[in-house]
Scaffold this active site. Structure first.
Site, PDB file in Angstrom:
ATOM      1  N   GLU A  38      34.838  42.313  40.306  1.00  0.00           N
ATOM      2  CA  GLU A  38      34.142  41.962  39.081  1.00  0.00           C
ATOM      3  C   GLU A  38      33.636  40.537  39.293  1.00  0.00           C
ATOM      4  OE1 GLU A  38      36.521  42.178  35.516  1.00  0.00           O
ATOM      5  OE2 GLU A  38      34.868  41.370  34.321  1.00  0.00           O
ATOM      6  N   ARG A 263      49.517  45.016  44.992  1.00  0.00           N
ATOM      7  CA  ARG A 263      48.687  43.829  45.173  1.00  0.00           C
ATOM      8  C   ARG A 263      49.467  42.758  45.924  1.00  0.00           C
ATOM      9  NH1 ARG A 263      45.974  40.997  41.046  1.00  0.00           N
ATOM     10  NH2 ARG A 263      45.124  42.951  40.357  1.00  0.00           N
ATOM     11  N   LYS A 273      42.742  35.443  38.568  1.00  0.00           N
ATOM     12  CA  LYS A 273      41.508  34.708  38.319  1.00  0.00           C
ATOM     13  C   LYS A 273      41.647  33.827  37.087  1.00  0.00           C
ATOM     14  CE  LYS A 273      38.703  38.245  39.857  1.00  0.00           C
ATOM     15  NZ  LYS A 273      37.671  39.204  39.523  1.00  0.00           N
TER      16      LYS A 273
HETATM   17  P1  ATP Z   1      42.615  39.172  39.145  1.00  0.00           P
HETATM   18  O1  ATP Z   1      43.843  39.866  38.695  1.00  0.00           O
HETATM   19  O2  ATP Z   1      42.848  38.074  40.118  1.00  0.00           O
HETATM   20  O3  ATP Z   1      41.722  38.753  38.031  1.00  0.00           O
HETATM   21  P2  ATP Z   1      41.111  41.536  39.536  1.00  0.00           P
HETATM   22  O4  ATP Z   1      41.872  42.702  39.985  1.00  0.00           O
HETATM   23  O5  ATP Z   1      40.714  41.491  38.116  1.00  0.00           O
HETATM   24  O6  ATP Z   1      41.847  40.234  40.027  1.00  0.00           O
HETATM   25  P3  ATP Z   1      38.671  42.340  40.704  1.00  0.00           P
HETATM   26  O7  ATP Z   1      37.432  41.565  40.899  1.00  0.00           O
HETATM   27  O8  ATP Z   1      38.644  43.427  39.706  1.00  0.00           O
HETATM   28  O9  ATP Z   1      39.818  41.318  40.379  1.00  0.00           O
HETATM   29  O10 ATP Z   1      39.198  42.862  42.095  1.00  0.00           O
HETATM   30  C1  ATP Z   1      38.430  43.537  43.041  1.00  0.00           C
HETATM   31  C2  ATP Z   1      39.321  44.361  43.908  1.00  0.00           C
HETATM   32  O11 ATP Z   1      40.283  43.539  44.551  1.00  0.00           O
HETATM   33  C3  ATP Z   1      40.069  45.379  43.086  1.00  0.00           C
HETATM   34  O12 ATP Z   1      40.037  46.612  43.762  1.00  0.00           O
HETATM   35  C4  ATP Z   1      41.458  44.823  43.007  1.00  0.00           C
HETATM   36  O13 ATP Z   1      42.389  45.834  42.908  1.00  0.00           O
HETATM   37  C5  ATP Z   1      41.586  44.037  44.317  1.00  0.00           C
HETATM   38  N1  ATP Z   1      42.531  42.938  44.164  1.00  0.00           N
HETATM   39  C6  ATP Z   1      42.511  41.938  43.271  1.00  0.00           C
HETATM   40  N2  ATP Z   1      43.576  41.145  43.397  1.00  0.00           N
HETATM   41  C7  ATP Z   1      44.312  41.637  44.420  1.00  0.00           C
HETATM   42  C8  ATP Z   1      45.541  41.268  45.056  1.00  0.00           C
HETATM   43  N3  ATP Z   1      46.251  40.213  44.657  1.00  0.00           N
HETATM   44  N4  ATP Z   1      45.983  42.031  46.086  1.00  0.00           N
HETATM   45  C9  ATP Z   1      45.279  43.092  46.502  1.00  0.00           C
HETATM   46  N5  ATP Z   1      44.129  43.494  45.956  1.00  0.00           N
HETATM   47  C10 ATP Z   1      43.638  42.790  44.926  1.00  0.00           C
HETATM   48 MG    MG Z   2      39.846  43.688  37.706  1.00  0.00          MG
END
Ligand code: ATP
Ligand code: MG
Length: 566
Positions: A38, A263, A273
């Site tokens: 995102e 994760r 984030k």
């Molecule tokens: P955050 O929790 O940091 O805001 P998010 O999951 O909202 O992260 P996205 O931009 O939606 O961030 O993530 C893009 C991809 O990266 C998704 O498929 C998500 O599952 C993966 N991702 C995000 N954070 C992690 C992590 N700590 N470990 C592994 N994969 C991750």
């Molecule tokens: Mg997300």
């Protein structure tokens, strides 16, 4: 085969599932994944895990991996983030070809899909507000209640939904919901919201839309539209899987297989984030690419190599339960890579001048020095030696303890690539008593390479020639947090109080060997006996700035041994 590709060939439960699907002849033998960020922040090391997994799996199974921006929320998303995400994925070494997609490209199709569900009596416009919807939803122990608007006719719903799109209603006044089951044990199935009204400009679709799909409505359908075969996501989406499958089944469209993995959590680091944005906005760091940030751009500026990050992601693997990885492992991967490929140079961070009294004034010798003992093909460089040199202030002690094998009055040390010298006299400032310089002598027969140079001497020091040295600023970075789990609300209810007050120290009067005059941003080096450093991306005029990437001390081997012994 290098260690990285060896590891890539290793398997895990995700790869096993995919291999099994291939054996069973699913998806006509193809594998198609995607990395779906995102664009509401910069990528971090957790994202790197997902990137390496999605692109790695695609490459190993001769498949494809798309880059898809899940840009369903106009309020938090910006083009700056999209650009940085692309740069970071490319820098990590992955290529999405021409498959750069945006969920916003599918807004029209998603709208048509929603109309289909409305016509089939599977979606309805609800006039309850957000609070009421929350109350009606119930809890894990209480069933939900049906909205009084749940049984509107398809005609009425269609009319209202069209008018929502046309901009007739205010933000928050109505939503479109899936009509599933308010009694479901899974809260995600209790008539989830599909669309909300937001009168905001979107970074790509401008003012075309004032209704926006919820992530849960957009994500699965976007995967389906792109023909994704395996949709790899993190564990928190496990409970959403029944909902995604329900949508796909109602619509009768291609069904990707969702597989959830844990994760990445990293000690001494926050990886959400929300927290990272807070660090930037509140000025605890100097932007998203501050070298202390766990963002890809921060790690890059710190001097991490893409190879070390990919190696790390390969080593941590993918598992089904959450855990926290020791940051020492990440640093270990970095040191291993830098040890292999970083050119060695000499730099003095806290200079102390020494004068070699029996060395002719004005004489300069160009001494031969290997560039990298780990890589004999790297060749050698020349370093100038002269009568006045800088050594590290810490390498001299007037009162030297027993095991101090460096310089002290009357003692001898070896200067790396040069001669053996002896400290004859200490010169002090008469007022302050501070040591100003050391008067030394050298033994001309002990030039590096000469037979006498093998004389048994315990200490070897690094140095640079006063006349030839370049001035440099060196920024010593350390961990941003002092607590092991700064993301844990219990351990760190207030993030600010868990920050390391000494996470940066700036040294403005450092001296480096003259060969570094033409370095470029991002160039990296091992400063002998000190650590790994890289040239900062912003090079102000005529000034050299080095960031400390990591020290030489690797404690991972010890930790690993302890863990194994347990
Ligand atoms: P955050 O929790 O940091 O805001 P998010 O999951 O909202 O992260 P996205 O931009 O939606 O961030 O993530 C893009 C991809 O990266 C998704 O498929 C998500 O599952 C993966 N991702 C995000 N954070 C992690 C992590 N700590 N470990 C592994 N994969 C991750
Ligand atoms: Mg997300």
């Amino acid at each position: 085969m290098n260690s990285e590709s060896k590891r890539a060939a290793a398997t895990d439960f995700v790869r096993e599932i995919i291999a099994e699907d291939l054996r069973a002849g699913k998806n006509n033998g193809s594998v198609h994944t995607r990395f779906p960020p995102e664009p509401n922040g910069y990528l971090h090391i957790g994202h790197a895990k997902s990137i390496c997994l999605n692109f790695g799996v695609a490459a190993e199974f001769n498949g494809l991996c798309n880059l898809r921006f899940d840009d369903t929320n106009p309020v938090k998303e910006e083009s700056e983030y999209t650009a940085s995400i692309k740069e970071d994925v490319r820098w990590l070494g992955y290529d999405w070809g021409d498959r750069e997609y945006y969920a916003s490209d599918y807004f029209e199709l998603l709208y048509e899909y929603a109309v289909r569900l409305i016509k089939a009596g599977k979606a309805y416009v609800d006039d309850l507000n957000a609070d009421e919807i929350r109350q009606y939803r119930g809890t894990l122990t209480e069933p939900g209640r049906e909205s009084p608007y749940r049984n509107r006719t398809a005609e009425e719903n269609l009319d209202l939904f069209e008018r929502m799109r046309a901009g007739e209603f205010e933000d928050g006044s109505r939503v479109l919901r899936a009509r599933i089951d308010m009694m479901s044990g899974n809260l995600n199935m209790r008539d989830p919201v599909m669309y909300r009204i937001i009168h905001e400009e979107h970074h790509r679709t401008g003012n075309k839309w004032c209704i926006y799909p919820m992530y849960d409505w957009a994500h699965g359908q976007s995967d389906s539209i792109e023909g994704i075969t395996h949709s790899l996501c993190t564990l928190e989406f496990e409970d959403h899987r029944p909902l995604y499958n329900w949508f796909i089944e109602q619509l009768g469209i291609h069904q990707p297989r969702q597989i959830e993995f844990a994760r990445l959590n990293l000690s001494y680091t926050v990886l959400s984030k929300r927290r990272l944005i807070q660090l930037v906005r509140e000025g605890h760091v100097d932007g998203w690419d501050d070298p202390r940030m766990p963002t890809i751009s921060g790690l890059r500026r710190r001097g991490y190599t893409p190879e070390s990050i990919r190696d790390f992601c390969g080593r941590i693997g993918v598992a089904k339960s959450n855990s926290t990885v020791d940051i020492e492992l990440l640093e270990h991967c970095l040191r291993e890579d830098l040890n292999r490929c970083a050119p060695r140079v000499m730099a003095v961070l806290h200079p102390l001048r020494i004068v070699i009294e029996n060395y002719p004034e004005g004489k300069v010798e160009e001494l031969e020095a290997e560039i990298n003992p780990e890589e004999p093909g790297a060749g050698s460089r020349k370093i100038p030696f002269s009568r006045e040199l800088y050594i590290e202030r810490d390498d001299f002690r007037e009162e030297s303890p027993k095991k101090f094998f460096r310089l002290a009055p009357g003692r001898e040390v070896r200067l790396k690539h040069a001669y053996i010298i002896k400290c004859e006299h200490v010169v002090k400032d008469t007022e302050t008593g501070e040591i100003v310089e050391l008067l030394c002598t050298y033994d001309p027969g002990t030039k590096s390479g000469a037979p006498q140079a093998n004389r048994k001497i315990k200490g070897t020091l690094h140095w640079v020639s006063v006349k030839h040295a370049l001035n440099a600023e060196v920024r010593l970075y350390d961990r941003l947090f002092i607590k092991e789990n700064p993301g844990d609300e219990k351990e760190c209810p207030d993030m600010k109080s868990c920050l390391n007050p000494d996470s940066i120290e700036i040294l403005r009067d450092c001296k480096v060997e003259p060969g570094l005059s033409n370095v470029r941003p991002g160039d990296f080096f091992q400063f002998l006996r000190i650590g790994y450093f890289c040239v900062d991306k912003d090079l102000p005029d005529e000034k050299l700035v080095f960031n400390r990437t990591v020290t030489l001390r690797d404690t991972w081997a010890k930790i690993e041994k302890k863990q194994k012994g347990r």
